[in-house]
Design a protein around this motif. Structure first.
Motif, mmCIF file in Angstrom:
data_model
loop_
_atom_site.group_PDB
_atom_site.id
_atom_site.type_symbol
_atom_site.label_atom_id
_atom_site.label_comp_id
_atom_site.label_asym_id
_atom_site.label_seq_id
_atom_site.Cartn_x
_atom_site.Cartn_y
_atom_site.Cartn_z
ATOM 1 N N MET A 48 0.849 -1.179 0.000
ATOM 2 C CA MET A 48 0.000 0.000 0.000
ATOM 3 C C MET A 48 0.887 1.231 0.000
ATOM 4 N N THR A 49 0.625 2.111 -0.934
ATOM 5 C CA THR A 49 1.342 3.373 -0.988
ATOM 6 C C THR A 49 0.355 4.501 -0.726
ATOM 7 N N ALA A 50 0.710 5.367 0.192
ATOM 8 C CA ALA A 50 -0.147 6.501 0.533
ATOM 9 C C ALA A 50 0.572 7.800 0.210
ATOM 10 N N LYS A 51 -0.180 8.753 -0.297
ATOM 11 C CA LYS A 51 0.353 10.086 -0.556
ATOM 12 C C LYS A 51 -0.612 11.071 0.085
ATOM 13 N N LEU A 52 -0.076 11.962 0.880
ATOM 14 C CA LEU A 52 -0.873 12.941 1.614
ATOM 15 C C LEU A 52 -0.319 14.325 1.328
ATOM 16 N N TRP A 53 -1.210 15.284 1.066
ATOM 17 C CA TRP A 53 -0.756 16.650 0.872
ATOM 18 C C TRP A 53 -1.851 17.633 1.265
ATOM 19 N N ALA A 74 -5.123 19.167 15.645
ATOM 20 C CA ALA A 74 -5.595 18.643 16.931
ATOM 21 C C ALA A 74 -5.761 17.126 16.897
ATOM 22 N N ASP A 75 -6.253 16.596 15.778
ATOM 23 C CA ASP A 75 -6.531 15.165 15.695
ATOM 24 C C ASP A 75 -5.289 14.307 15.440
ATOM 25 N N LEU A 76 -4.347 14.819 14.664
ATOM 26 C CA LEU A 76 -3.151 14.041 14.306
ATOM 27 C C LEU A 76 -1.888 14.897 14.369
ATOM 28 N N PRO A 77 -1.457 15.288 15.559
ATOM 29 C CA PRO A 77 -0.279 16.157 15.665
ATOM 30 C C PRO A 77 1.024 15.489 15.205
ATOM 31 N N ARG A 78 1.030 14.179 15.056
ATOM 32 C CA ARG A 78 2.224 13.498 14.524
ATOM 33 C C ARG A 78 2.352 13.715 13.022
ATOM 34 N N VAL A 79 1.245 14.109 12.390
ATOM 35 C CA VAL A 79 1.211 14.246 10.936
ATOM 36 C C VAL A 79 1.073 15.703 10.495
ATOM 37 N N PHE A 80 0.248 16.476 11.216
ATOM 38 C CA PHE A 80 -0.045 17.858 10.832
ATOM 39 C C PHE A 80 0.441 18.837 11.899
ATOM 40 N N ARG A 81 0.840 20.012 11.445
ATOM 41 C CA ARG A 81 1.206 21.110 12.345
ATOM 42 C C ARG A 81 0.915 22.418 11.619
ATOM 43 N N PHE A 82 1.013 23.534 12.346
ATOM 44 C CA PHE A 82 0.876 24.853 11.743
ATOM 45 C C PHE A 82 2.244 25.410 11.400
ATOM 46 N N ASP A 83 2.327 26.101 10.260
ATOM 47 C CA ASP A 83 3.554 26.804 9.927
ATOM 48 C C ASP A 83 3.533 28.174 10.603
ATOM 49 N N ILE A 87 4.422 8.920 6.455
ATOM 50 C CA ILE A 87 3.022 8.832 6.037
ATOM 51 C C ILE A 87 2.602 7.386 5.806
ATOM 52 N N ASP A 88 3.478 6.568 5.214
ATOM 53 C CA ASP A 88 3.114 5.166 4.993
ATOM 54 C C ASP A 88 2.887 4.440 6.320
ATOM 55 N N ALA A 89 3.747 4.686 7.295
ATOM 56 C CA ALA A 89 3.575 4.050 8.607
ATOM 57 C C ALA A 89 2.320 4.571 9.293
#
Length: 76
Positions: free
Chosen positions: A1-6, A20-29, A42-44
């Motif tokens: 499985m390959t995932a791409k997130l943007w 708030a829901d996924l701070p390991r993945v998303f943050r504010f610049d 992202i794959d993990a």
């Protein structure tokens, strides 16, 4: 499985739900626009938290988050 997130930063309205829901993945610049955490695997994350990533796509009020599974975009 390959995932791409943007994130489409031109569309992001800084609601913060993804951060708030996924701070390991998303943050504010520095301008309070959501971005991906630079060292996020992202794959993990996809393997471990697929439902949360799909929810982030579907819960983004601006529709700025995009996720593909094996080249097919998850619908918001």
């Amino acid at each position: 499985m390959t995932a791409k997130l943007w994130i489409d930063s031109d569309v992001c309205m800084s609601s913060g739900r993804c951060v708030a829901d996924l701070p390991r993945v998303f943050r504010f610049d520095d301008e309070e626009i959501a971005e991906l955490v630079p060292d996020a695997d992202i794959d993990a994350e996809f393997d471990a938290h697929r439902d949360l990533l799909v929810a982030a796509v579907r819960n983004c009020p601006a529709g700025a988050i995009h996720l593909q599974e094996d080249g097919v975009e998850v619908e918001a």
